[in-house]
Design a protein around this motif. Structure first.
Motif, mmCIF file in Angstrom:
data_model
loop_
_atom_site.group_PDB
_atom_site.id
_atom_site.type_symbol
_atom_site.label_atom_id
_atom_site.label_comp_id
_atom_site.label_asym_id
_atom_site.label_seq_id
_atom_site.Cartn_x
_atom_site.Cartn_y
_atom_site.Cartn_z
ATOM 1 N N UNK A 118 0.858 -1.191 0.000
ATOM 2 C CA UNK A 118 0.000 0.000 0.000
ATOM 3 C C UNK A 118 0.887 1.232 0.000
ATOM 4 N N UNK A 119 0.305 2.372 -0.315
ATOM 5 C CA UNK A 119 1.055 3.617 -0.255
ATOM 6 C C UNK A 119 1.520 3.859 1.185
ATOM 7 N N UNK A 120 2.668 4.526 1.320
ATOM 8 C CA UNK A 120 3.207 4.779 2.660
ATOM 9 C C UNK A 120 3.977 6.089 2.653
ATOM 10 N N UNK A 121 4.150 6.638 3.829
ATOM 11 C CA UNK A 121 5.016 7.800 4.014
ATOM 12 C C UNK A 121 6.286 7.298 4.693
ATOM 13 N N UNK A 122 7.407 7.364 3.961
ATOM 14 C CA UNK A 122 8.686 6.878 4.468
ATOM 15 C C UNK A 122 9.668 8.030 4.467
ATOM 16 N N UNK A 123 10.228 8.320 5.631
ATOM 17 C CA UNK A 123 11.188 9.413 5.770
ATOM 18 C C UNK A 123 10.613 10.717 5.227
ATOM 19 N N UNK A 124 9.329 10.943 5.516
ATOM 20 C CA UNK A 124 8.681 12.185 5.126
ATOM 21 C C UNK A 124 8.255 12.277 3.673
ATOM 22 N N UNK A 145 3.232 -8.892 5.788
ATOM 23 C CA UNK A 145 3.478 -8.601 7.193
ATOM 24 C C UNK A 145 3.301 -7.109 7.432
ATOM 25 N N UNK A 146 3.155 -6.764 8.697
ATOM 26 C CA UNK A 146 2.934 -5.379 9.103
ATOM 27 C C UNK A 146 4.190 -4.851 9.773
ATOM 28 N N UNK A 147 4.635 -3.652 9.338
ATOM 29 C CA UNK A 147 5.820 -3.022 9.921
ATOM 30 C C UNK A 147 5.551 -1.530 10.111
ATOM 31 N N UNK A 148 6.404 -0.904 10.905
ATOM 32 C CA UNK A 148 6.338 0.548 11.020
ATOM 33 C C UNK A 148 7.029 1.191 9.815
ATOM 34 N N UNK A 149 6.550 2.321 9.339
ATOM 35 C CA UNK A 149 7.216 2.976 8.210
ATOM 36 C C UNK A 149 8.678 3.321 8.482
ATOM 37 N N UNK A 150 9.019 3.628 9.760
ATOM 38 C CA UNK A 150 10.406 3.988 10.049
ATOM 39 C C UNK A 150 11.347 2.797 9.932
ATOM 40 N N UNK A 151 10.811 1.585 9.807
ATOM 41 C CA UNK A 151 11.647 0.399 9.619
ATOM 42 C C UNK A 151 11.957 0.132 8.146
ATOM 43 N N UNK A 152 11.386 0.917 7.250
ATOM 44 C CA UNK A 152 11.522 0.675 5.818
ATOM 45 C C UNK A 152 12.541 1.603 5.184
ATOM 46 N N UNK A 153 13.270 1.058 4.215
ATOM 47 C CA UNK A 153 14.215 1.837 3.422
ATOM 48 C C UNK A 153 13.943 1.560 1.944
#
Length: 337
Positions: free
Chosen positions: A70-76, A129-137
């Motif tokens: 899905x769409x996400x906000x990663x690092x702003x 799986x479900x993760x926090x956006x701050x865990x994604x790069x």
């Protein structure tokens, strides 16, 4: 959806499970490649890893590359579904005074694919799986998803390198040619070490070490390491004989970083050189934020793909674990979803 589970010692299965739903603070991803780590092998072989004992069926895997579901906000930044990403598997624990800059050793943290706590912190061998956006790069341009699964073990090596300091112009030994040692060796070459040698007790991983840039290799089951030679030693084997040999191989004034995990038991070690050579001995545990550097090194260093020796579809995950246990025929084994 398909999920890999380790219910207990010697038990491995692929089950069907409901798809996860993310709340407002998390995002759903679709893992694509997951590396099999030594901890995963211990959970299957022993039903435990160190003091962490399986108390419910555990989903293994913390070396994860994926795409956004899905769409996400990663690092702003707004990032669309389908974007390839790597996953930082840690949730850091309780900050302590004096080690504010070392979250990797704060107490009460968690890690994907771990049975340390109950309920367990399930890992990445699952379709979603479900993760926090701050865990994604988001992956650098040109980096493939299979290579991105190497980011976690490379980050462990880079953290040890960070603790050692500047490696440029140094003669370096990597003791232990498992995946972390091999990736660390390749990183040391790219970071400007004058010479990188690798030691192990098996010829097959040493052949991979040459492919990732090691100038010299030593099968220490057949020959001894040169004494008083290396400015830096990264001890990645975690075996008592390898540690003793590292102190002999270290040059006067050298630094040794202990990367390989040690068992909690008394073992005989010969550390006599620590005094006469004024050796600095440093422990290293997992990593902090080195995953960003790891992804860029992987993108810039295609030779590191040599560390991936086998890729198995999830339906053959039992074969993947069996091969991963045999270091004579595998380095890093990936499971593909």
């Amino acid at each position: 959806m398909k999920v890999v589970k380790i219910p207990g010692k010697g038990q491995l299965e692929v089950i069907e499970a409901p798809e996860p739903v993310a709340d407002d603070t998390h995002v759903v991803i679709r893992p694509k490649f997951i590396g099999i780590c030594g901890s995963d092998l211990h959970y299957l072989a022993d039903g435990s890893c160190g003091l962490s004992v399986i108390r419910e069926p555990l989903t293994p895997g913390h070396e994860i590359s994926a795409v956004l579901d899905e769409d996400a906000v990663i690092d702003g930044k707004n990032v669309p579904a389908g974007t390839p990403v790597a996953v930082h598997p840690a949730t850091f624990g309780d900050k302590l005074p004096g080690i504010e800059d070392k979250p990797e050793i704060w107490p009460n943290g968690s890690y994907f694919g771990s049975a340390q706590y109950f309920p367990h912190t399930h890992g990445g061998m699952t379709e979603k799986m479900v993760v926090r956006p701050d865990q994604l790069r988001v992956l650098p341009e040109g980096l493939s998803l299979d290579m991105a699964a190497l980011a976690e073990p490379l980050s462990v090596g880079l953290h040890a390198i960070r603790l050692a300091g500047d490696v440029r112009g140094k003669k370096v030994l990597v003791s232990g040619a498992g995946p972390i040692g091999l990736l660390a060796a390749g990183a040391l070459v790219s970071l400007g070490a004058a010479r990188v040698d690798v030691s192990d007790v098996l010829d097959a991983p040493l052949a991979v070490a040459k492919k990732v840039g090691a100038q010299g290799v030593f099968n220490v089951a057949q020959e001894s390491l040169p004494a008083n030679t290396y400015d830096l030693v990264f001890e990645c084997a975690g075996a008592a004989p390898a540690i003793s040999a590292a102190f002999k191989a270290a040059a006067p004034g050298a630094t040794i970083v202990q990367v390989g995990m040690l068992l909690d038991r008394d073992v005989p070690l010969n550390l006599s050189a620590i005094n006469g050579k004024e050796i600095t001995y440093i422990g290293s545990f997992r990593f902090y934020d080195e995953i960003d550097q790891a992804l860029q090194i992987l993108a810039d260093t295609p030779a590191l793909k040599e560390v991936i020796t086998q890729v198995y579809p999830v339906d053959k995950v039992a074969d993947a674990f069996a091969v991963a246990r045999d270091s004579s025929q595998s380095s890093k084994v990936l499971v593909e979803f």
